[in-house]
Motif scaffolding. Structure first.
Motif, PDB file in Angstrom:
ATOM      1  N   THR A   1       0.840  -1.187   0.000  1.00  0.00           N
ATOM      2  CA  THR A   1       0.000   0.000   0.000  1.00  0.00           C
ATOM      3  C   THR A   1       0.880   1.243   0.000  1.00  0.00           C
ATOM      4  O   THR A   1       2.056   1.193   0.312  1.00  0.00           O
ATOM      5  CB  THR A   1      -0.903   0.021   1.246  1.00  0.00           C
ATOM      6  OG1 THR A   1      -0.067   0.008   2.399  1.00  0.00           O
ATOM      7  CG2 THR A   1      -1.841  -1.164   1.265  1.00  0.00           C
ATOM      8  N   ALA A   2       0.275   2.386  -0.357  1.00  0.00           N
ATOM      9  CA  ALA A   2       1.026   3.637  -0.369  1.00  0.00           C
ATOM     10  C   ALA A   2       1.478   3.976   1.041  1.00  0.00           C
ATOM     11  O   ALA A   2       0.767   3.746   2.015  1.00  0.00           O
ATOM     12  CB  ALA A   2       0.152   4.759  -0.923  1.00  0.00           C
TER      13      ALA A   2
ATOM     14  N   GLU B   1       2.404   6.523   4.063  1.00  0.00           N
ATOM     15  CA  GLU B   1       1.919   7.819   4.540  1.00  0.00           C
ATOM     16  C   GLU B   1       3.123   8.712   4.800  1.00  0.00           C
ATOM     17  O   GLU B   1       4.059   8.325   5.513  1.00  0.00           O
ATOM     18  CB  GLU B   1       1.106   7.631   5.815  1.00  0.00           C
ATOM     19  CG  GLU B   1       0.484   8.915   6.311  1.00  0.00           C
ATOM     20  CD  GLU B   1      -0.367   8.666   7.539  1.00  0.00           C
ATOM     21  OE1 GLU B   1       0.060   9.077   8.630  1.00  0.00           O
ATOM     22  OE2 GLU B   1      -1.439   8.045   7.386  1.00  0.00           O
ATOM     23  N   CYS B   2       3.113   9.892   4.201  1.00  0.00           N
ATOM     24  CA  CYS B   2       4.228  10.823   4.365  1.00  0.00           C
ATOM     25  C   CYS B   2       4.400  11.162   5.853  1.00  0.00           C
ATOM     26  O   CYS B   2       3.443  11.605   6.489  1.00  0.00           O
ATOM     27  CB  CYS B   2       3.983  12.097   3.561  1.00  0.00           C
ATOM     28  SG  CYS B   2       5.265  13.353   3.810  1.00  0.00           S
TER      29      CYS B   2
ATOM     30  N   SER C   1       0.096  12.884   4.079  1.00  0.00           N
ATOM     31  CA  SER C   1      -0.573  12.533   2.824  1.00  0.00           C
ATOM     32  C   SER C   1      -0.254  11.095   2.417  1.00  0.00           C
ATOM     33  O   SER C   1       0.845  10.594   2.651  1.00  0.00           O
ATOM     34  CB  SER C   1      -0.113  13.489   1.716  1.00  0.00           C
ATOM     35  OG  SER C   1      -0.612  13.056   0.460  1.00  0.00           O
ATOM     36  N   SER C   2      -1.222  10.449   1.796  1.00  0.00           N
ATOM     37  CA  SER C   2      -0.994   9.118   1.215  1.00  0.00           C
ATOM     38  C   SER C   2      -0.748   9.208  -0.284  1.00  0.00           C
ATOM     39  O   SER C   2      -0.645   8.193  -0.966  1.00  0.00           O
ATOM     40  CB  SER C   2      -2.196   8.209   1.497  1.00  0.00           C
ATOM     41  OG  SER C   2      -2.293   7.962   2.868  1.00  0.00           O
ATOM     42  N   ASN C   3      -0.654  10.407  -0.808  1.00  0.00           N
ATOM     43  CA  ASN C   3      -0.344  10.642  -2.214  1.00  0.00           C
ATOM     44  C   ASN C   3       1.176  10.565  -2.362  1.00  0.00           C
ATOM     45  O   ASN C   3       1.864  11.577  -2.491  1.00  0.00           O
ATOM     46  CB  ASN C   3      -0.884  12.002  -2.653  1.00  0.00           C
ATOM     47  CG  ASN C   3      -0.708  12.231  -4.136  1.00  0.00           C
ATOM     48  OD1 ASN C   3      -0.484  11.288  -4.901  1.00  0.00           O
ATOM     49  ND2 ASN C   3      -0.813  13.483  -4.545  1.00  0.00           N
ATOM     50  N   THR C   4       1.690   9.338  -2.331  1.00  0.00           N
ATOM     51  CA  THR C   4       3.135   9.103  -2.314  1.00  0.00           C
ATOM     52  C   THR C   4       3.517   8.073  -3.364  1.00  0.00           C
ATOM     53  O   THR C   4       2.661   7.353  -3.879  1.00  0.00           O
ATOM     54  CB  THR C   4       3.582   8.592  -0.929  1.00  0.00           C
ATOM     55  OG1 THR C   4       2.876   7.381  -0.634  1.00  0.00           O
ATOM     56  CG2 THR C   4       3.307   9.627   0.158  1.00  0.00           C
TER      57      THR C   4
ATOM     58  N   CYS D   1       6.771  12.185  -1.359  1.00  0.00           N
ATOM     59  CA  CYS D   1       5.393  12.654  -1.189  1.00  0.00           C
ATOM     60  C   CYS D   1       5.062  13.567  -2.368  1.00  0.00           C
ATOM     61  O   CYS D   1       5.793  14.521  -2.648  1.00  0.00           O
ATOM     62  CB  CYS D   1       5.253  13.407   0.136  1.00  0.00           C
ATOM     63  SG  CYS D   1       3.589  14.058   0.399  1.00  0.00           S
TER      64      CYS D   1
ATOM     65  N   ARG E   1      11.085   4.690   4.020  1.00  0.00           N
ATOM     66  CA  ARG E   1      10.025   3.842   4.585  1.00  0.00           C
ATOM     67  C   ARG E   1      10.621   2.486   4.896  1.00  0.00           C
ATOM     68  O   ARG E   1      11.329   1.918   4.060  1.00  0.00           O
ATOM     69  CB  ARG E   1       8.886   3.657   3.596  1.00  0.00           C
ATOM     70  CG  ARG E   1       7.799   2.744   4.148  1.00  0.00           C
ATOM     71  CD  ARG E   1       6.794   2.372   3.095  1.00  0.00           C
ATOM     72  NE  ARG E   1       5.621   1.799   3.742  1.00  0.00           N
ATOM     73  CZ  ARG E   1       4.647   1.238   3.088  1.00  0.00           C
ATOM     74  NH1 ARG E   1       4.655   1.196   1.781  1.00  0.00           N
ATOM     75  NH2 ARG E   1       3.640   0.730   3.727  1.00  0.00           N
TER      76      ARG E   1
END
Length: 149
Positions: free
Chosen positions: A107-108, A110-111, A116-119, A136, A145
Motif C-alpha cells: 500500500t502507499a 503515509e508521508c 498525505s498518502s499521495n506518495t 510525497c 520507509r
C-alpha cells in the motif's frame, strides 16, 4: 533490564531504541536475545556492543547476549511507541500487521511530514538496506520507509 535496554539507541536510527524496533527478543537474568532487522545487517555488531556497554555500565556484566535469526525479524515487532518515534524522525513505518502483505501488494506509504498518502516509491533502496526511498507528491519531500517484512 528492559529499562536499561530501552535507552540503547539503534545505531542507524538513534531516535528509536533497540527495544522500540523489536530487536530485543528476550530478556532473562542470564541472557539477552536479539534479532537484527535482516540477515547480514551490518549494524548487528554495533548493536551487540551497545547492549554490552549498557549492561556492563549497570552491573549486568555476566549476562550473555545471543543473536538469533529464527524467526526472522518482522516490522510487526516495532512497538507503537517506536512507530511514532520513526514518524517524528521522518521515516514512514509500515502499518501494523503489514508484514503479511507481499511486496507487490504494498500500500502507499503515509508521508511522515504531512500525512498525505499521495506518495510514490522512488527506489527499493533507501539510506539503509531495510528501508526504501519514497516521495510525497503533496509536499514534494523525499522520505525513507521501512520495508515490510
Amino acid at each position: 533490564m528492559r529499562a536499561i535496554l530501552a535507552r540503547v539507541p539503534d545505531p542507524e536510527i538513534p531516535a528509536v531504541s533497540v527495544v522500540d524496533l523489536g530487536i530485543v527478543r528476550g530478556i532473562d537474568p542470564a541472557k539477552i536475545t536479539i534479532t537484527p532487522t535482516y540477515t547480514g545487517c551490518p549494524a548487528t555488531i554495533a548493536i551487540e556492543q551497545s547492549i554490552r556497554a549498557a549492561l556492563d555500565a549497570n552491573g549486568f556484566g555476566a549476562v550473555a547476549i545471543e543473536t538469533t535469526l529464527s524467526p526472522p525479524w518482522s516490522t510487526d515487532w516495532i512497538s507503537d511507541e517506536g512507530r511514532e518515534k520513526l514518524r517524528a524522525y521522518g521515516i514512514a513505518p509500515p502499518p501494523k500487521g503489514a508484514s503479511a502483505a507481499s511486496l507487490q501488494n504494498q500500500t502507499a506509504a503515509e508521508c511522515p511530514r504531512c500525512g498525505s498518502s499521495n506518495t510514490e516509491e522512488l527506489s527499493r533502496f533507501g539510506s539503509t538496506p531495510c528501508k526504501a526511498l519514497w516521495r510525497c507528491k503533496s509536499c514534494a519531500e523525499p522520505f525513507d520507509r521501512f520495508k515490510c517484512h
